[in-house]
Design a protein around this motif. Structure first.
Motif, PDB file in Angstrom:
ATOM      1  N   TRP A 378      24.501 103.502  -1.244  1.00 26.87           N
ATOM      2  CA  TRP A 378      23.250 103.077  -0.628  1.00 26.87           C
ATOM      3  C   TRP A 378      22.157 104.139  -0.753  1.00 26.87           C
ATOM      4  CZ3 TRP A 378      22.387  98.259  -0.209  1.00 26.87           C
ATOM      5  CH2 TRP A 378      23.425  97.360   0.075  1.00 26.87           C
ATOM      6  N   SER A 379      22.490 105.390  -0.494  1.00 27.46           N
ATOM      7  CA  SER A 379      21.471 106.437  -0.612  1.00 27.46           C
ATOM      8  C   SER A 379      21.412 107.039  -2.004  1.00 27.46           C
ATOM      9  CB  SER A 379      21.748 107.550   0.403  1.00 27.46           C
ATOM     10  OG  SER A 379      22.905 108.278   0.046  1.00 27.46           O
ATOM     11  N   HIS A 380      22.481 106.851  -2.798  1.00 26.11           N
ATOM     12  CA  HIS A 380      22.603 107.428  -4.146  1.00 26.11           C
ATOM     13  C   HIS A 380      22.701 108.957  -4.114  1.00 26.11           C
ATOM     14  CE1 HIS A 380      20.626 103.606  -6.091  1.00 26.11           C
ATOM     15  NE2 HIS A 380      21.747 103.356  -5.459  1.00 26.11           N
ATOM     16  N   VAL A 381      23.029 109.518  -2.957  1.00 25.55           N
ATOM     17  CA  VAL A 381      23.263 110.959  -2.849  1.00 25.55           C
ATOM     18  C   VAL A 381      24.702 111.241  -3.267  1.00 25.55           C
ATOM     19  CG1 VAL A 381      23.415 112.922  -1.282  1.00 25.55           C
ATOM     20  CG2 VAL A 381      21.553 111.269  -1.038  1.00 25.55           C
ATOM     21  N   LYS A 382      24.874 112.246  -4.124  1.00 29.16           N
ATOM     22  CA  LYS A 382      26.201 112.621  -4.598  1.00 29.16           C
ATOM     23  C   LYS A 382      26.598 113.966  -4.007  1.00 29.16           C
ATOM     24  CE  LYS A 382      25.938 110.129  -8.998  1.00 29.16           C
ATOM     25  NZ  LYS A 382      26.064 110.210 -10.474  1.00 29.16           N
ATOM     26  N   ALA A 408      30.220 116.519  -8.671  1.00 27.71           N
ATOM     27  CA  ALA A 408      28.845 116.062  -8.895  1.00 27.71           C
ATOM     28  C   ALA A 408      28.066 116.290  -7.614  1.00 27.71           C
ATOM     29  CB  ALA A 408      28.815 114.583  -9.273  1.00 27.71           C
ATOM     30  N   THR A 409      26.819 116.654  -7.734  1.00 34.71           N
ATOM     31  CA  THR A 409      26.004 116.893  -6.551  1.00 34.71           C
ATOM     32  C   THR A 409      24.552 116.552  -6.834  1.00 34.71           C
ATOM     33  OG1 THR A 409      25.285 118.535  -4.925  1.00 34.71           O
ATOM     34  CG2 THR A 409      25.663 119.312  -7.181  1.00 34.71           C
ATOM     35  N   SER A 410      23.867 116.091  -5.810  1.00 32.96           N
ATOM     36  CA  SER A 410      22.435 115.811  -5.930  1.00 32.96           C
ATOM     37  C   SER A 410      21.586 117.050  -5.679  1.00 32.96           C
ATOM     38  CB  SER A 410      22.030 114.704  -4.943  1.00 32.96           C
ATOM     39  OG  SER A 410      22.658 113.476  -5.274  1.00 32.96           O
ATOM     40  N   THR A 411      22.198 118.091  -5.120  1.00 37.05           N
ATOM     41  CA  THR A 411      21.460 119.326  -4.868  1.00 37.05           C
ATOM     42  C   THR A 411      20.991 119.932  -6.186  1.00 37.05           C
ATOM     43  OG1 THR A 411      22.741 119.751  -2.872  1.00 37.05           O
ATOM     44  CG2 THR A 411      21.584 121.618  -3.839  1.00 37.05           C
ATOM     45  N   GLY A 412      19.718 120.309  -6.232  1.00 34.09           N
ATOM     46  CA  GLY A 412      19.152 120.884  -7.434  1.00 34.09           C
ATOM     47  C   GLY A 412      18.646 119.870  -8.429  1.00 34.09           C
ATOM     48  N   THR A 413      18.800 118.585  -8.115  1.00 31.61           N
ATOM     49  CA  THR A 413      18.320 117.540  -9.018  1.00 31.61           C
ATOM     50  C   THR A 413      16.999 116.973  -8.507  1.00 31.61           C
ATOM     51  OG1 THR A 413      19.603 115.848  -7.848  1.00 31.61           O
ATOM     52  CG2 THR A 413      20.666 116.952  -9.705  1.00 31.61           C
ATOM     53  N   THR A 414      16.271 116.320  -9.397  1.00 31.74           N
ATOM     54  CA  THR A 414      14.951 115.794  -9.073  1.00 31.74           C
ATOM     55  C   THR A 414      14.964 114.274  -9.130  1.00 31.74           C
ATOM     56  OG1 THR A 414      13.889 117.786  -9.940  1.00 31.74           O
ATOM     57  CG2 THR A 414      12.517 115.826  -9.715  1.00 31.74           C
ATOM     58  N   HIS A 415      14.394 113.665  -8.093  1.00 28.92           N
ATOM     59  CA  HIS A 415      14.415 112.208  -7.969  1.00 28.92           C
ATOM     60  C   HIS A 415      13.134 111.720  -7.314  1.00 28.92           C
ATOM     61  CE1 HIS A 415      18.876 112.162  -8.541  1.00 28.92           C
ATOM     62  NE2 HIS A 415      18.793 113.305  -7.907  1.00 28.92           N
ATOM     63  N   THR A 416      12.878 110.437  -7.458  1.00 26.64           N
ATOM     64  CA  THR A 416      11.946 109.781  -6.554  1.00 26.64           C
ATOM     65  C   THR A 416      12.729 109.327  -5.319  1.00 26.64           C
ATOM     66  OG1 THR A 416      12.287 107.676  -7.698  1.00 26.64           O
ATOM     67  CG2 THR A 416      10.378 108.996  -8.348  1.00 26.64           C
ATOM     68  N   LEU A 417      12.058 109.232  -4.189  1.00 24.81           N
ATOM     69  CA  LEU A 417      12.634 108.736  -2.943  1.00 24.81           C
ATOM     70  C   LEU A 417      12.012 107.383  -2.656  1.00 24.81           C
ATOM     71  CD1 LEU A 417      12.548 111.964  -0.757  1.00 24.81           C
ATOM     72  CD2 LEU A 417      14.596 110.716  -1.433  1.00 24.81           C
ATOM     73  N   VAL A 418      12.848 106.334  -2.637  1.00 25.05           N
ATOM     74  CA  VAL A 418      12.355 104.966  -2.490  1.00 25.05           C
ATOM     75  C   VAL A 418      12.697 104.455  -1.094  1.00 25.05           C
ATOM     76  CG1 VAL A 418      12.403 102.628  -3.423  1.00 25.05           C
ATOM     77  CG2 VAL A 418      12.712 104.596  -4.947  1.00 25.05           C
ATOM     78  N   GLY A 419      11.712 103.894  -0.405  1.00 22.63           N
ATOM     79  CA  GLY A 419      11.911 103.356   0.930  1.00 22.63           C
ATOM     80  C   GLY A 419      12.444 101.941   0.890  1.00 22.63           C
TER      81      GLY A 419
END
Length: 545
Positions: A378-382, A408-419
């Motif tokens: 749901w959040s797509h956070v790894k 795998a981790t989302s830390t250090g990665t770049t994303h858009t944040l969608v509401g």
């Protein structure tokens, strides 16, 4: 709808022919080549190798179904991308026909509701690349009192095929006292022998009577395991408890059906709607939505259109998730997937948030010296774990992970944040870079002012890492505006990306919130973000893209 029945149980008599056996073997061989073999004893029509997906008219429109409404749904499925995500069937439920048959004993579409007939509606739906479903009942009348198919099975099967129907939902009202199994088997054979040879998916609507799951696979492609759903958390919970026990009976070609989705109909909270969709996907249930699709909110679209969750439901291995623990209303389900991953659902039945835990080994993952990746669907956070799978789950909520070996981790990665409430991205106003620039929502466009890098310190940095999302003035009260500010390591610039999809300020404990986003008018371009008391609303839910 009300159900009028009179039934007696009788032993099931399986029917078949040598030709049917050959056909079953050929279908099984073809399915294996395609990657999904039907379960043993599955109906040999080659359909429903994954759970059917689509829309049904009943939950929202009841007897007020019309050709125009059906065609508008077909339009929306295509324009919204839901058709591309797998929502294929557009199903007309009860009340589509005239009150009596014609002189030849054939069913007649209501000429006012369906001026182009079912064949015309089917042609429109087919032109969109979709499939049409129709409703009937295995009794003298349908549940709403229209002509039933009992005694007219072959005539009706021929009509459905000639009209271009792709799915038959077969209800169980006003029967003659014979078993549902016997009456369904008669229609099964009629569909298989229809005059045009058209393959029609057979959906049994037997409300869980006569242990339909024990014989359904030889008669239909899906079978209702419970009574009718309604748009409430209590109904969701009751149906979940009944359906989750039946995993052994489901597989390619034949599926347990806990009834249509109520997502978006308004009777449940956003958290509860998301739980329903998560649990149905985890249980490999048909995903047949029953809302007013063309008028869906962005929040509803964010649920129905989540392709990662849909992929769990549609996984080619065809396994229904199994409940591996359930203590005090805290349910853990595990669903093995074709590539070796496991989908894990943590469902909190209770009203208060709870920390739920299991392990990689408990859900069936092999030992891994490199740990395990947890992908929150749901959040797509790894995140990476050595084996523990844990999350704080809100009351009535579900956290859904896809677990794989490796890190795998989302830390250090770049994303858009969608509401979730808007479908729009977190955005620095007008590409501004000066401290104090308003942080708002805006149509996602891939700009640098919409790209946030997640740091190990919990910051959300824009523009390649020089500017941070900041709680204005380091305030900690509800209503504090969120702005852009030079990164300085302050706790008012640190954020927690939570398992339920919320983002909370470390300093305040409050949620990142679209101001007024609990109302449609609050989700327009330019709406500012603020801190607010966490309440589970869709305007406080975010995903990484």
């Amino acid at each position: 709808m009300p159900r009028t029945t009179g039934r007696r149980k009788s032993p099931y008599r399986r029917t078949g022919t040598a030709a049917g056996t050959v056909l079953a073997l050929l279908v099984g061989l073809a399915a294996c080549v395609l990657g999904a073999a039907p379960q043993a004893g599955a109906l040999p029509n080659g359909l429903a190798l994954t759970p059917p997906m689509g829309w049904n008219s009943w939950n929202k429109f009841g007897c007020n179904v019309t050709e125009q409404k059906v065609e508008s749904v077909a339009d929306y499925l295509v324009s919204s991308g839901l058709a591309a995500a797998g929502y294929t069937y557009v199903d007309i439920d009860d009340c589509w026909m005239a009150g009596s048959r014609d002189s030849g004993g054939r069913l007649v579409p209501d000429p006012v509701k369906f001026p182009d007939g079912i064949s015309g509606t089917a042609a429109y739906v087919h032109a969109k690349g979709l499939k049409l479903g129709i409703y009937e009942s295995a009794g003298t009348k349908t549940c709403a009192g229209y002509p039933g198919s009992l005694g007219h099975e072959q005539t009706d099967a021929n009509s459905f095929a000639s009209w271009g129907v792709d799915l038959l939902k077969y209800d169980n009202c006003n029967d003659d006292g014979t078993s549902a199994q016997q009456r369904d088997t008669t229609m099964r054979d009629a569909l298989a022998n229809n005059s045009s040879g058209r393959a029609i998916l057979f959906s049994l609507c037997e409300w869980g009577v006569d242990n339909v799951w024990t014989w359904g696979a030889g008669v239909g492609n899906m079978w209702r395991t419970t009574g009718d759903i309604n748009d409430s958390y209590g109904s969701l919970l009751s149906i979940f408890h009944a359906n989750v026990k039946l995993a052994q009976y489901a597989g390619p070609g034949g599926w347990n059906d806990p009834d249509m989705l109520e997502v978006g109909n308004g009777g449940m909270s956003f958290t509860e709607d998301r739980s329903e969709f998560s649990l149905w996907a985890e249980m490999a249930a048909p995903l047949i939505t029953g809302n007013d699709l063309p008028n869906s909110t962005a929040a509803t679209a964010s649920i129905l259109g989540n392709r990662d969750v849909v992929a769990v439901d549609q996984d080619a291995l065809g396994k229904q998730g199994v409940q591996i623990s359930s203590t005090g209303g805290l349910d853990v389900l595990a669903k093995p997937l074709a590539n070796g991953d496991v989908s894990v659902a943590l469902f909190n039945e209770n009203s208060a948030a709870a920390t739920m835990s299991t392990t990689a080994s408990a859900v069936g993952m092999p030992a891994s010296s490199n740990g395990y990746s947890l992908d929150n669907l749901w959040s797509h956070v790894k995140t990476t774990t050595s084996g523990a799978i844990s999350a704080t789950v809100p009351g009535h909520g579900t956290v859904l992970f896809r677990v794989s070996t490796g890190s795998a981790t989302s830390t250090g990665t770049t994303h858009t944040l969608v509401g979730a409430s808007s479908g729009r991205c977190v955005d620095a106003f007008d590409n501004g870079t000066t401290p104090g620039t308003k942080i708002e929502i805006w149509d996602c466009n891939g700009g640098a002012n919409q790209k946030a890098t997640l740091t190990a310190a919990g910051e959300l940095r824009l523009y390649g890492g020089t500017q941070c999302l900041d709680a204005t003035g380091a305030a900690t009260t509800a209503g504090t505006k969120v702005e852009l500010w030079t990164c300085n390591g302050g706790t008012n610039q640190q954020w927690r990306l939570n398992a339920d999809g919320t983002i909370t300020g470390v300093q305040s404990g409050l949620c990142l919130d679209v101001t007024g986003g609990d109302q449609p008018a609050g989700n327009v371009n330019g709406t500012q973000l603020e801190l607010w008391n966490c309440n589970g609303g869709a305007n406080q839910q975010w995903r990484l893209n």
